[in-house]
Design a protein around this motif. Structure first.
Motif, PDB file in Angstrom:
ATOM      1  N   PRO A  52       1.113  -1.177   0.051  1.00 54.67           N
ATOM      2  CA  PRO A  52       0.102  -0.483   0.310  1.00 54.67           C
ATOM      3  C   PRO A  52       1.007   1.141  -0.123  1.00 54.67           C
ATOM      4  O   PRO A  52       1.803   0.920   0.791  1.00 54.67           O
ATOM      5  CB  PRO A  52      -0.883  -0.821   1.872  1.00 54.67           C
ATOM      6  CG  PRO A  52      -0.806  -1.587   1.846  1.00 54.67           C
ATOM      7  CD  PRO A  52       0.969  -2.000   1.323  1.00 54.67           C
ATOM      8  N   GLY A  53       0.479   1.591  -0.669  1.00 55.29           N
ATOM      9  CA  GLY A  53       1.039   3.030  -0.330  1.00 55.29           C
ATOM     10  C   GLY A  53       0.235   4.786  -1.165  1.00 55.29           C
ATOM     11  O   GLY A  53      -0.957   4.335  -1.412  1.00 55.29           O
ATOM     12  N   ASN A  80       6.263   5.398   5.057  1.00 57.91           N
ATOM     13  CA  ASN A  80       5.123   5.810   4.540  1.00 57.91           C
ATOM     14  C   ASN A  80       3.974   5.831   4.164  1.00 57.91           C
ATOM     15  O   ASN A  80       4.263   5.373   5.821  1.00 57.91           O
ATOM     16  CB  ASN A  80       5.368   3.922   3.915  1.00 57.91           C
ATOM     17  CG  ASN A  80       4.408   3.178   2.843  1.00 57.91           C
ATOM     18  OD1 ASN A  80       2.874   3.170   3.328  1.00 57.91           O
ATOM     19  ND2 ASN A  80       4.506   3.685   1.478  1.00 57.91           N
ATOM     20  N   ASN A  81       3.180   6.171   3.624  1.00 57.45           N
ATOM     21  CA  ASN A  81       2.151   6.670   4.211  1.00 57.45           C
ATOM     22  C   ASN A  81       0.970   5.296   3.151  1.00 57.45           C
ATOM     23  O   ASN A  81       1.267   4.899   2.102  1.00 57.45           O
ATOM     24  CB  ASN A  81       1.599   8.009   3.474  1.00 57.45           C
ATOM     25  CG  ASN A  81      -0.040   8.331   3.132  1.00 57.45           C
ATOM     26  OD1 ASN A  81      -0.971   7.701   4.433  1.00 57.45           O
ATOM     27  ND2 ASN A  81      -0.705   9.025   2.502  1.00 57.45           N
ATOM     28  N   PRO A  82       0.250   4.406   3.594  1.00 60.60           N
ATOM     29  CA  PRO A  82      -0.330   4.739   4.904  1.00 60.60           C
ATOM     30  C   PRO A  82       0.146   3.705   6.367  1.00 60.60           C
ATOM     31  O   PRO A  82       0.005   3.821   7.114  1.00 60.60           O
ATOM     32  CB  PRO A  82      -2.192   3.850   4.799  1.00 60.60           C
ATOM     33  CG  PRO A  82      -0.959   2.766   3.861  1.00 60.60           C
ATOM     34  CD  PRO A  82      -0.178   3.395   3.266  1.00 60.60           C
ATOM     35  N   THR A  83       1.280   2.694   5.872  1.00 58.37           N
ATOM     36  CA  THR A  83       1.528   2.012   6.699  1.00 58.37           C
ATOM     37  C   THR A  83       2.512   2.324   7.992  1.00 58.37           C
ATOM     38  O   THR A  83       3.256   1.762   8.820  1.00 58.37           O
ATOM     39  CB  THR A  83       2.230   0.761   6.208  1.00 58.37           C
ATOM     40  OG1 THR A  83       3.599   1.245   5.436  1.00 58.37           O
ATOM     41  CG2 THR A  83       1.683   0.090   5.042  1.00 58.37           C
ATOM     42  N   VAL A 132       7.958  13.404   3.683  1.00 59.94           N
ATOM     43  CA  VAL A 132       7.604  14.849   3.429  1.00 59.94           C
ATOM     44  C   VAL A 132       7.114  14.108   5.764  1.00 59.94           C
ATOM     45  O   VAL A 132       6.459  14.872   6.564  1.00 59.94           O
ATOM     46  CB  VAL A 132       5.733  14.872   3.575  1.00 59.94           C
ATOM     47  CG1 VAL A 132       5.329  13.678   3.217  1.00 59.94           C
ATOM     48  CG2 VAL A 132       5.390  15.957   3.331  1.00 59.94           C
ATOM     49  N   TYR A 133       6.957  13.071   5.821  1.00 59.00           N
ATOM     50  CA  TYR A 133       7.015  12.773   7.072  1.00 59.00           C
ATOM     51  C   TYR A 133       8.857  12.126   7.933  1.00 59.00           C
ATOM     52  O   TYR A 133       8.605  11.198   8.625  1.00 59.00           O
ATOM     53  CB  TYR A 133       6.606  11.279   7.416  1.00 59.00           C
ATOM     54  CG  TYR A 133       4.842  11.271   6.219  1.00 59.00           C
ATOM     55  CD1 TYR A 133       3.853  11.178   7.322  1.00 59.00           C
ATOM     56  CD2 TYR A 133       4.543  10.425   5.803  1.00 59.00           C
ATOM     57  CE1 TYR A 133       2.590  11.460   6.733  1.00 59.00           C
ATOM     58  CE2 TYR A 133       3.645  10.890   4.482  1.00 59.00           C
ATOM     59  CZ  TYR A 133       2.686  11.014   5.848  1.00 59.00           C
ATOM     60  OH  TYR A 133       0.769  11.121   5.149  1.00 59.00           O
ATOM     61  N   ARG A 134       9.453  12.455   7.100  1.00 60.50           N
ATOM     62  CA  ARG A 134      11.152  12.245   7.333  1.00 60.50           C
ATOM     63  C   ARG A 134      11.416  13.615   8.765  1.00 60.50           C
ATOM     64  O   ARG A 134      11.199  14.342   8.456  1.00 60.50           O
ATOM     65  CB  ARG A 134      11.903  12.443   6.507  1.00 60.50           C
ATOM     66  CG  ARG A 134      13.283  12.695   7.209  1.00 60.50           C
ATOM     67  CD  ARG A 134      14.514  12.840   5.902  1.00 60.50           C
ATOM     68  NE  ARG A 134      15.574  12.924   6.200  1.00 60.50           N
ATOM     69  CZ  ARG A 134      16.462  14.139   5.887  1.00 60.50           C
ATOM     70  NH1 ARG A 134      14.864  15.973   5.131  1.00 60.50           N
ATOM     71  NH2 ARG A 134      17.066  15.135   6.400  1.00 60.50           N
ATOM     72  N   ASP A 135      11.590  12.605   9.829  1.00 61.20           N
ATOM     73  CA  ASP A 135      12.683  13.991  10.878  1.00 61.20           C
ATOM     74  C   ASP A 135      13.539  13.474  10.882  1.00 61.20           C
ATOM     75  O   ASP A 135      14.415  12.978  10.696  1.00 61.20           O
ATOM     76  CB  ASP A 135      11.965  12.992  11.929  1.00 61.20           C
ATOM     77  CG  ASP A 135      12.316  13.682  13.339  1.00 61.20           C
ATOM     78  OD1 ASP A 135      13.276  14.951  13.407  1.00 61.20           O
ATOM     79  OD2 ASP A 135      12.138  13.418  14.209  1.00 61.20           O
ATOM     80  N   GLU A 172      -8.154  -3.715   2.212  1.00 60.37           N
ATOM     81  CA  GLU A 172      -9.252  -4.320   2.760  1.00 60.37           C
ATOM     82  C   GLU A 172      -8.812  -4.622   4.478  1.00 60.37           C
ATOM     83  O   GLU A 172      -7.482  -5.280   4.384  1.00 60.37           O
ATOM     84  CB  GLU A 172     -10.379  -4.938   2.488  1.00 60.37           C
ATOM     85  CG  GLU A 172     -10.950  -4.496   1.512  1.00 60.37           C
ATOM     86  CD  GLU A 172     -12.414  -3.118   2.308  1.00 60.37           C
ATOM     87  OE1 GLU A 172     -12.056  -3.492   3.060  1.00 60.37           O
ATOM     88  OE2 GLU A 172     -12.769  -2.694   1.332  1.00 60.37           O
ATOM     89  N   GLY A 173      -9.600  -4.281   4.536  1.00 61.57           N
ATOM     90  CA  GLY A 173      -9.434  -4.806   6.672  1.00 61.57           C
ATOM     91  C   GLY A 173      -9.111  -3.638   7.783  1.00 61.57           C
ATOM     92  O   GLY A 173      -8.113  -4.255   8.285  1.00 61.57           O
ATOM     93  N   TYR A 174      -8.149  -3.005   7.424  1.00 65.22           N
ATOM     94  CA  TYR A 174      -7.871  -1.627   7.832  1.00 65.22           C
ATOM     95  C   TYR A 174      -8.373  -0.209   7.580  1.00 65.22           C
ATOM     96  O   TYR A 174      -8.909   0.118   6.672  1.00 65.22           O
ATOM     97  CB  TYR A 174      -6.152  -1.415   7.025  1.00 65.22           C
ATOM     98  CG  TYR A 174      -5.188  -2.690   7.613  1.00 65.22           C
ATOM     99  CD1 TYR A 174      -4.560  -2.903   8.200  1.00 65.22           C
ATOM    100  CD2 TYR A 174      -5.785  -4.071   6.762  1.00 65.22           C
ATOM    101  CE1 TYR A 174      -3.672  -4.082   8.798  1.00 65.22           C
ATOM    102  CE2 TYR A 174      -4.396  -5.670   6.431  1.00 65.22           C
ATOM    103  CZ  TYR A 174      -3.750  -5.383   7.810  1.00 65.22           C
ATOM    104  OH  TYR A 174      -3.668  -6.628   7.092  1.00 65.22           O
ATOM    105  N   MET A 175      -7.845   0.946   8.361  1.00 65.24           N
ATOM    106  CA  MET A 175      -8.735   2.133   8.542  1.00 65.24           C
ATOM    107  C   MET A 175      -6.671   3.044   8.010  1.00 65.24           C
ATOM    108  O   MET A 175      -5.751   2.346   9.135  1.00 65.24           O
ATOM    109  CB  MET A 175      -9.003   2.776   9.274  1.00 65.24           C
ATOM    110  CG  MET A 175     -10.532   2.023   9.794  1.00 65.24           C
ATOM    111  SD  MET A 175     -11.495   2.501   8.344  1.00 65.24           S
ATOM    112  CE  MET A 175     -12.562   2.028   8.864  1.00 65.24           C
ATOM    113  N   ARG A 176      -6.524   3.657   7.950  1.00 63.13           N
ATOM    114  CA  ARG A 176      -5.144   4.501   8.124  1.00 63.13           C
ATOM    115  C   ARG A 176      -5.861   5.496   9.278  1.00 63.13           C
ATOM    116  O   ARG A 176      -6.655   6.006   9.823  1.00 63.13           O
ATOM    117  CB  ARG A 176      -4.916   5.535   6.737  1.00 63.13           C
ATOM    118  CG  ARG A 176      -4.169   6.132   7.396  1.00 63.13           C
ATOM    119  CD  ARG A 176      -3.424   6.571   6.401  1.00 63.13           C
ATOM    120  NE  ARG A 176      -4.323   8.729   6.057  1.00 63.13           N
ATOM    121  CZ  ARG A 176      -4.387   9.230   5.133  1.00 63.13           C
ATOM    122  NH1 ARG A 176      -3.659   9.698   3.905  1.00 63.13           N
ATOM    123  NH2 ARG A 176      -5.559  10.574   5.050  1.00 63.13           N
TER     124      ARG A 176
END
Length: 364
Positions: free
Chosen positions: A105-106, A156-159, A187-190, A333-337
């Motif tokens: 997923p991405g 990674n977005n969403p994992t 964009v999520y990198r510290d 399926e089976g997940y929510m972000r």
């Protein structure tokens, strides 16, 4: 050029305003304009509402470069957020029949946008059984004579998957051998914790913005850092689509970066509190599972037994005001972000309400 509907963004656009508990936003809790202004000494009379410096205020670009090891001003340009940064890079590098490799997923932009340019896209599947990880061999088996670009989102977005330094170094060896560019949405990198691909590889291109860790999505201010020749071509293309980001936004961005330690300290504190609560909440709520990421503001929350995430997300929003992006928006399926950067009190209250709701609707 035909583009598929951007499922995540359309879902957010249509539903976000109804939320009481926004448990899916990927940004850190947002600053107000006044809070940002209080960090600096801004004289409004000094700002002209003109185009400003076309590739970004020099002082801003210098501050952005302080987030990296390589500090060449000719390797940086500004954009309207990270989304546009990614688009400009792909428009600049890719031609019809080029081949792209990315992860799922991405973020759908990394699949659907190259396809709209006439490229073929191969997918590396992140394995939930292995903590949403992959290996470099998963990329190498897809490489062919037309492979032009590997696209990552790190984290990674969403994992929330973090591509570690050893992984990136191994991937660089593979891509250098085959003359392949690496575009990494960071964009999520510290910057305190993770290396940038643009510091590791001569064909590495990093994109980022003020949206996620800085809690300043409303600035719509991002950047691209990459090889000089790529940035030169990007800047030529920018003239057709944006011209500049403007002195006002550049000045506000400069204030943010001059106070980045204070801002990032706040974000790290929020993430630590929320991750600790999530960890204890998972222990007492066995109907849920989640790989809690080491970095970033996003994770993928599994709800055991859920087979229709879109229907569940709609039900949660309408009945409880709990807002999620369903896993179906990522074809998983089976997940929510799950967003980890929001106000801890609302984050905790929302998860408690989620657990109560799930008990009331079981079996799913």
């Amino acid at each position: 050029m035909k583009l598929k509907d951007f499922k995540v963004e359309q879902w957010m656009n249509e539903n976000e305003g109804q939320a009481k508990y926004n448990l899916t936003d990927t940004c850190a809790s947002s600053f107000s304009l006044q809070e940002l202004l209080n960090m600096g000494h801004l004289d409004p009379s000094s700002i002209l509402l003109d185009y400003g410096e076309i590739v970004g205020k020099k002082s801003l670009r210098q501050e952005i470069l302080n987030l990296y090891q390589n500090k060449d001003l000719e390797q940086i340009t500004t954009t309207n957020g990270c989304l546009e940064a990614n688009t400009l890079v792909m428009d600049t590098l890719l031609e019809p029949k080029d081949h792209v490799i990315t992860c799922v997923p991405g973020y759908q932009q990394f699949v659907s946008y190259p396809e709209s340019l006439g490229c073929t896209v191969s997918l590396v599947h992140l394995d939930p059984a292995k903590g949403w990880s992959c290996c470099v061999d998963d990329f190498s088996k897809h490489i062919g004579k037309h492979t032009k670009l590997v696209i990552l989102n790190n984290p990674n977005n969403p994992t929330g998957t973090v591509f570690t330094l050893p992984f990136l170094e191994e991937l660089v060896v593979l891509c250098r051998k085959n003359g392949i560019y690496i575009l990494c949405d960071e964009v999520y990198r510290d910057p305190q914790h993770l290396k940038s691909i643009s510091d590791l590889y001569e064909k590495g291109i990093s994109t980022s913005s003020f949206s996620k860790l800085y809690g300043l999505a409303g600035l719509r201010l991002g950047w691209i850092k990459g090889p000089r020749d790529v940035i030169k071509k990007v800047n030529a293309r920018r003239d057709y689509v944006m011209i500049s980001t403007g002195d006002l936004r550049d000045t506000l961005g400069l204030i943010a970066l001059q106070n980045k330690e204070e801002i990032l300290k706040r974000t790290r504190s929020i993430l630590q509190i929320n991750k600790e609560f999530l960890r204890s909440w998972l222990e007492t709520n066995p109907d849920f599972s989640c790989v809690i990421p080491a970095e970033g503001t996003v994770a993928f929350l599994q709800i055991h037994g859920m087979t229709d995430s879109k229907s569940m997300a709609q039900q949660l929003l309408e009945q409880e005001g709990i807002f999620f992006v369903p896993g179906s928006c990522f074809d998983q399926e089976g997940y929510m972000r799950l967003g980890l950067g929001q106000d801890p009190q609302k984050f905790q209250a929302g998860l408690k309400e989620l657990a109560i709701f799930l008990k009331s609707v079981k079996p799913l």
